[in-house]
Design a protein around this motif. Structure first.
Motif, PDB file in Angstrom:
ATOM      1  N   GLU A 181      -4.565  31.318  13.066  1.00  0.00           N
ATOM      2  CA  GLU A 181      -4.513  30.568  11.802  1.00  0.00           C
ATOM      3  C   GLU A 181      -4.599  29.057  12.009  1.00  0.00           C
ATOM      4  O   GLU A 181      -4.924  28.326  11.081  1.00  0.00           O
ATOM      5  CB  GLU A 181      -3.218  30.914  11.055  1.00  0.00           C
ATOM      6  N   LEU A 231      -5.740  34.230   6.164  1.00  0.00           N
ATOM      7  CA  LEU A 231      -7.007  34.914   6.448  1.00  0.00           C
ATOM      8  C   LEU A 231      -7.379  35.868   5.314  1.00  0.00           C
ATOM      9  O   LEU A 231      -8.571  36.072   5.037  1.00  0.00           O
ATOM     10  CB  LEU A 231      -6.904  35.661   7.776  1.00  0.00           C
ATOM     11  N   ARG A 239     -12.415  29.693  11.222  1.00  0.00           N
ATOM     12  CA  ARG A 239     -11.719  30.849  10.608  1.00  0.00           C
ATOM     13  C   ARG A 239     -12.622  31.549   9.601  1.00  0.00           C
ATOM     14  O   ARG A 239     -12.718  32.781   9.584  1.00  0.00           O
ATOM     15  CB  ARG A 239     -10.439  30.375   9.898  1.00  0.00           C
TER      16      ARG A 239
END
Length: 1308
Positions: free
Chosen positions: A941, A1012, A948
């Motif tokens: 993260e 996410l 990401r």
């Protein structure tokens, strides 16, 4: 020297002897009186008494040789009788293994015919000499601790692949692997042996007994009353299983553990021994006696500081001694017994090796006064003897024996000329030199003195039922605390002693890596580099041939010592060149991977084969690195010149073979990793099926040829590596992305690259293997705790049970005492904090190397795959293998390293530049493991947002044409903890069963990532093409996985119902369980998608929403119907509780389906609920009973039918209150009520449809679409689903150009 004993004329090293007057004037030789006194003091008689000066013969250099010969011959007359053939022995005086007829099976025999390695199931071989009378002994050096039977046999014994020494009458054997003795039958005997032990085999044919010793300690008489008499003679013999190895000593070398009264099978060279000892005595006298020319007298000198200082008198005296001493020093027995003993005695006075320059002076003398071939042979035999002594010395508490031999090795290698010769011709070529860096682990802690060193043992005993250390730690008692601290103090004492040995081993490597040699020729470092590369090639190119590989336990120790030496030189260069990088910032620059200066053999590159990359990326190489690929080289790559390869390989093999080996017969050229610690490269390959083929004994070296496409290691010079002005050496072809900053010396970069390769070859595997001892401690600790609890609960009246429990307690305690001491040794040598820092440093090196390589764009494809493998494996080792002793969180920069590794995994698991399926799978698995643990998930993260989002986009790419199970697993882990009833670590029905390894990623507590998840939702909403393609592939895979699962449980059920006893294949059960787990995880991904972005299904302004919703409803209904039907197939297989199908149960799959339904029907707006309800009810497979089943409601008819079976429990979500919240149960009840009402209304309002108006494909929906141009019809759901994969009409196979709505005309 060609004229030994024929006068004082030396063939090459010529010393001119002049007349007496000339000597004093020209050469500085002392006057005759002083010379006479000096020579008489040096060359004393055998009894050590010197006659009075008046009766002594006047000695000069003219008559010295005659005097010396007379002294050497003094005792030879009495010794000659010993050299006669000994009574009681038959066969050649030089005893070796009988490689012509006395063997069975496949065997590899060393060049000296004393070492052997098993190459078949159970090969046997005997010696060439037998005994029939007297007492005899031979020694066996154990190189591997596996299955072997060592002893004696007669000529009549016939062995095969199942029966060996000890399995037939008149053969007797000891087996330290199973701790038994064998003579047709078997009984317990002796102790277990380990690699590095020496077994002595004794036979007394006068008394008729056979006995064995282990490291000099008698194991007692093994056999008595053995068969004797006419025709009965016993040969030394051995049987050994595949890849087990030993070396024999029949007497060609001094016995390590001689036994009084027993003779070795081969007589020692007594006459030569007497001579050598006398000559050594004379040499000592020369060192001890000095000449004071000014005073005209002899003086005693300090031997430790002796130097030659160019004194002609002393030099000529030494020349006479070496005239006789040199040829003796070519014999292994004399080198080991005389020379090595003398050199060791010099170092026994203590102090640093540097405090004993005498050894350097003696080596100078050897190079000065001995022929070159004699020095070479002497040094080779000396190093062989040292290595053998180091390897086969028993472990004692202060490790004094190992330290002793390492100190002498350092002293010899400090001599530059000797070091260069040994590096060029002996180390890595003839010797198993890596043994010098290995510290063997004691199998028997009592003999190693660990009981004295660690008198108090301790082990953690705070365990949960799952076998992991409990997090809720109770306060340890005062007694426990004292024990733990005493144990830790003992471990520290052990650590200090082992660190002394490790420090000496690092000193050896510092000498080998020295690049400041003063003598001519290449510096030691560059010779070492070429040998090291060849060593790596042998281990990389023979991965399948276990016999050739360097044992992984040696590799682990070698790696750590090499890292220490490398960092020493790296930081030393930094101190001299401040602009360069420190070892903490070390990395391998990307140009090493494509400029051809470093050979990577046939190792796979990220972009595929090197030849392919050179062709496809030659323009990029020219543009970015100014490297032009020669067209001729490309042609050579594609058109292999086999004849040239064969010729070069054959000639190379022959050039490596000593002339003696050629005289005995051809051999298979193989590196020195077999039985003997000093094994030559050429070895015999013996097979009973191919003895006739061996008669020509032609060289077989060509079988081992390795095609080398880059610059050969042995051809490179210092300039090729370090570079000169205008030549970058190894750093040729720097890409523009690489900073123009000095890193370190180029040679150190190659060593670093080799260290990374070593870790990949076998170090990681060995680190995982040694964790087994820690696991054993945990198991025994649990068993002991369980036994103690039983003792406390045992009723007093049951004394029999109480006694048995006390016996068990004693056994477990003794085993734990042994294991905890052994674990202390392993923790110090393999898992210490310093070793952990080495692996962490290696991880950071790989991360930096990958980051630099990634910046080069397309040239990243040239990087060898092992850099990515080592980055992933070293992190895994730090997390899983070192954690019981040291915590990874304490390492400096741990959080940043974790994040950088996460960025590498996130970027490269879908990198188009990486083509190898294995490495792509490894990256995917590493990322899947990464997201299972909270600390590593947080690292993911923390990587940049752009990376990401790119990672999530790659995860959501359609599942077709790629391995999707790991991708799906990653998405599931990101969701676990958020789904309906999805907060469990282990499934409810498995809690009472024996737990699996609780450190597995799948058994970690849920740690969902909302960040996410948010990225995933944004991608699905914003990309209108991504969502349908992703969901369509998920639905396809779910359809396949669940269909396969149902098909398999049908087969399992049929097999279980057959009357005859049969077994279901365990592999089939495993595949069945895997299909079930995949179905559950795919359903969870669908639940995740529906929760995060419900509009994909419910916003019908999107072109594919309605179709996706219909497909989803269809699949959910199929799953529910299959799983919830009363007394159905699923129920029956679950109730069988077959091993391998433990995970198959109602709960995981039903809660996943329920989660999707609740989100569609309850947790959405009114319009969404209506659409989802309409589609669900319109599906012909929908049954309200399936929804009622979730809450334990059964149909009245089913209840009536099941009335007799009142004991049967129905599935109900209400029974899982620990897993499902009250709020979630309320939503399920609300959903059931809603569907009940809607289904009643739908049934009341639906008009019957004629069969003609139903879709001819599904017969479930009315016709609602017409195809262009053929005008065939179906319902919209069928045609839309069909068009996703195929454009042909169902019926006429015409290509469909469009689909129009169809409404039946009212008139009809």
């Amino acid at each position: 020297m060609t004229s030994r004993g024929a006068g004082t004329a030396f063939s090459r090293k010529n010393y001119r002897l002049s007349t007496e007057p000339e000597k004093s004037k020209v050469t500085g030789i002392v006057n005759s009186r002083l010379l006479n006194d000096y020579l008489h003091r040096v060359f004393t008689s055998a009894d050590g008494n010197q006659p009075a000066a008046a009766y002594r013969k006047h000695l000069t250099f003219q008559n010295l040789q005659e005097h010396l010969e007379r002294l050497l011959a003094e005792e030879n007359g009495s010794e000659d009788s010993r050299d006669q053939v000994a009574e009681g022995r038959l066969g050649p005086s030089t005893v070796v293994l009988d490689h012509t007829s006395g063997f069975e099976g496949l065997l590899l025999v060393d060049d000296d015919l004393l070492g052997v390695i098993g190459h078949s199931n159970f090969g046997s071989i005997r010696a060439t000499t037998c005994v029939y009378k007297g007492k005899w002994i031979y020694e066996v050096l154990i190189s591997s601790q596996g299955l072997m039977q060592i002893g004696w046999c007669t000529l009549n014994c016939r062995f095969n692949q199942e029966e060996g020494v000890g399995d037939t009458p008149d053969s007797y054997a000891y087996d330290g692997n199973r701790v038994r003795k064998w003579n047709v039958t078997t009984t317990n005997y002796g102790k277990s042996w380990a690699a590095g032990d020496i077994v002595s085999c004794l036979i007394d044919l006068d008394e008729g007994t056979i006995a064995f010793c282990l490291n000099g300690i008698s194991l007692g008489t093994a056999f008595d009353n053995i068969t004797r008499g006419a025709g009965m003679a016993y040969f030394p013999a051995i049987s050994l299983s595949f890849k087990e190895s030993v070396a024999f000593n029949f007497g060609s070398r001094p016995l390590r553990y001689p036994v009084e009264g027993y003779r070795p099978l081969q007589d020692p060279p007594v006459a030569d021994l007497v001579k050598a000892r006398k000559l050594l005595g004379y040499l000592k006298n020369v060192i001890h006696i000095g000449i004071d020319v000014t005073e005209g007298k002899l003086v005693e000198k300090d031997t430790s500081m002796w130097q030659l200082q160019g004194e002609p008198t002393v030099l000529i005296t030494l020349a006479h001694i070496f005239n006789y001493f040199s040829p003796l020093m070519c014999k292994v027995y004399l080198v080991e017994d005389v020379l090595m003993t003398f050199l060791l005695s010099i170092l026994e006075r203590g102090g640093a090796v540097e405090a004993h320059p005498l050894i350097q002076q003696l080596l100078d003398l050897m190079w000065l006064l001995m022929e070159e071939y004699e020095v070479h042979e002497c040094l080779k035999q000396l190093l062989m003897s040292l290595l053998r002594a180091y390897r086969f010395s028993p472990i004692i508490p202060d490790l004094g024996l190992q330290i002793h031999y390492l100190r002498l090795t350092i002293a010899v290698l400090k001599h530059e000329k000797s070091r260069k010769y040994l590096l060029s011709n002996v180390l890595f070529d003839v010797l198993r030199s890596v043994v010098f860096f290995y510290i063997k682990s004691p199998l028997r802690v009592e003999e190693a003195g660990l009981q004295e060193l660690i008198p108090t043992t301790w082990w953690p005993n705070r365990f949960t039922k799952e076998g992991k250390e409990s997090k809720e730690v109770k306060e340890e008692s005062a007694e426990e605390r004292l024990r733990r601290r005493a144990y830790e103090r003992g471990c520290q004492r052990l650590k200090k002693r082992i660190e002394v040995v490790e420090g000496l081993q690092v000193q050896i490597l510092k000498l080998l890596l020295n690049n400041k040699d003063r003598g001519g020729g290449e510096a030691s470092r560059y010779i070492f580099l070429n040998k090291f590369r060849k060593f790596l090639q042998e281990n990389a190119s023979n991965r399948g041939n276990l016999a050739v590989l360097c044992p992984p336990e040696y590799m682990v120790c070698f790696l750590h010592r090499l890292i220490a030496a490398l960092r020493y030189f790296w930081d030393g260069h930094k101190a001299k060149t401040p602009a360069s990088l420190s070892s903490e910032e070390a990395y391998v620059p990307p140009q090493l991977f494509y400029n051809g200066k470093v050979d990577y053999f046939d190792l796979q590159r990220l972009g595929g084969l090197l030849s392919h990359l050179k062709k496809t990326l030659k323009d990029d190489l020219a543009a970015k690195a100014n490297i032009l690929i020669d067209p001729a080289e490309l042609q050579a790559v594609t058109m292999d010149d086999l004849d040239e390869d064969e010729e070069s390989a054959t000639s190379a093999a022959q050039s490596q073979r000593p002339s003696a080996a050629l005289a005995i017969g051809g051999a298979l050229a193989r590196p020195a990793w077999l039985s003997s610690p000093t094994l030559g490269r050429a070895n015999r390959f013996l097979s009973t099926a191919a003895v006739s083929l061996m008669n020509p004994r032609r060289p077989l070296g060509a079988l081992e040829k390795i095609k080398v496409l880059t610059l050969r290691a042995e051809q490179r010079t210092r300039e090729d590596i370090e570079g000169t002005h205008g030549n970058d050496g190894l750093l040729l072809g720097r890409p523009p992305e690489e900073p123009d900053q000095p890193i370190t010396e180029n040679s150190l970069l190659e060593v670093l690259d080799g260290i990374v390769m070593m870790y990949n070859l076998s170090v990681h595997q060995q680190l995982g293997k040694m964790v087994g001892v820690s696991d054993d401690v945990n198991e025994y600790a649990m068993a002991l705790k369980d036994t103690e609890e039983k003792i406390s609960r045992c009723p007093k009246r049951r004394r029999d049970i109480h006694e048995e429990l006390l016996k068990s307690q004693k056994v477990f305690s003794e085993k734990l005492n042994h294991l905890s001491r052994r674990l202390a040794w392993i923790n110090v040598t393999i898992y210490s904090k310093e070793k952990m820092q080495d692996i962490y440093w290696l991880l950071r090196v790989c991360i930096r190397t990958i980051e630099h390589g990634d910046r080069t764009g397309s040239l990243f494809a040239f990087m060898p795959e092992f850099y990515l493998s080592v980055a992933m494996n070293s992190y895994s080792a730090l997390k899983n293998y070192f954690s019981p002793v040291n915590s990874m969180e304490e390492l400096p920069g741990y959080e940043e390293t974790l994040m950088r590794l996460a960025a590498i995994l996130a970027k490269h698991f879908a990198d188009s530049r990486i083509v190898g399926t294995d490495i792509r799978d490894s990256l995917m698995q590493a990322l899947a493991s990464y997201v299972c643990y909270p600390h590593s998930l947080r690292a993911v993260e923390r990587i940049p947002e752009e990376q990401r989002i790119s990672m999530m986009k790659n995860l959501l790419a359609p599942y077709e044409q790629r391995p999707w199970a790991q991708t799906n697993w990653i998405l599931v882990r990101l969701w676990r903890g958020c789904g309906f009833g999805y907060r469990y670590t282990r499934l409810p029905h498995l809690l009472k069963t024996k737990p699996e390894d609780a450190s597995l990623p799948s058994l970690q507590k849920p740690c969902p990532s909302t960040l996410l998840q948010r990225h995933m939702a944004d991608l699905l909403r914003s990309d209108r093409d991504l969502a349908p393609s992703f969901l369509n592939s998920v639905l396809n895979q779910l359809n396949w996985a669940f269909s396969e699962f149902i098909g398999m449980i049908q087969e399992i059920q049929q097999a279980a119902e057959r009357l005859e006893r049969n077994f279901v294949d365990s592999r089939q059960l495993k595949v069945c369980a895997t299909c079930f787990d995949l179905s559950v995880s795919l359903l969870r991904v669908l639940e995740m998608t529906v929760t995060l972005a419900p509009e994909i299904f419910l916003d019908w302004n999107r072109p594919s929403s309605e179709l996706l919703l219909r497909r989803l409803a269809q699949l959910l209904n199929q799953v529910l119907n299959r799983v919830t039907a009363e007394r159905n197939l699923f129920d029956r297989v679950v109730n069988l509780r077959l091993p391998g199908l433990e995970s198959v149960d109602h709960y995981p799959i039903l809660v996943a389906v329920t989660g999707i339904l609740v989100r569609l029907l309850v947790d959405t707006d009114v319009q969404g609920t209506e659409r989802a309800t309409a589609v669900l009810l319109a599906d012909p497979c929908f049954q309200l009973r399936s929804i009622q089943y979730l809450l334990g409601h059964a149909e009245p008819s089913a209840l009536a039918a099941a009335a007799p079976a009142t004991d049967k429990r129905h599935f109900s979500l209400h029974t899982y209150t620990e897993y499902i919240s009250t709020e979630e149960l309320t939503k399920v009840e609300k959903m059931l009520n809603h569907l009940s009402e809607e289904s009643k209304q739908a049934a009341a309002t639906t008009l019957p449809t004629s069969e003609e108006d139903l879709c001819p494909i599904c017969y479930a929906h009315p016709i609602s679409a017409i195809f262009r141009p053929c005008s065939h019809k179906s319902c919209k759901a069928c045609i839309n689903q069909h068009l996703m994969n195929n454009k042909d009409c169902f019926f006429c196979k015409a290509t469909i150009t469009g689909v129009d709505d169809f409404t039946k005309p009212a008139s009809s």
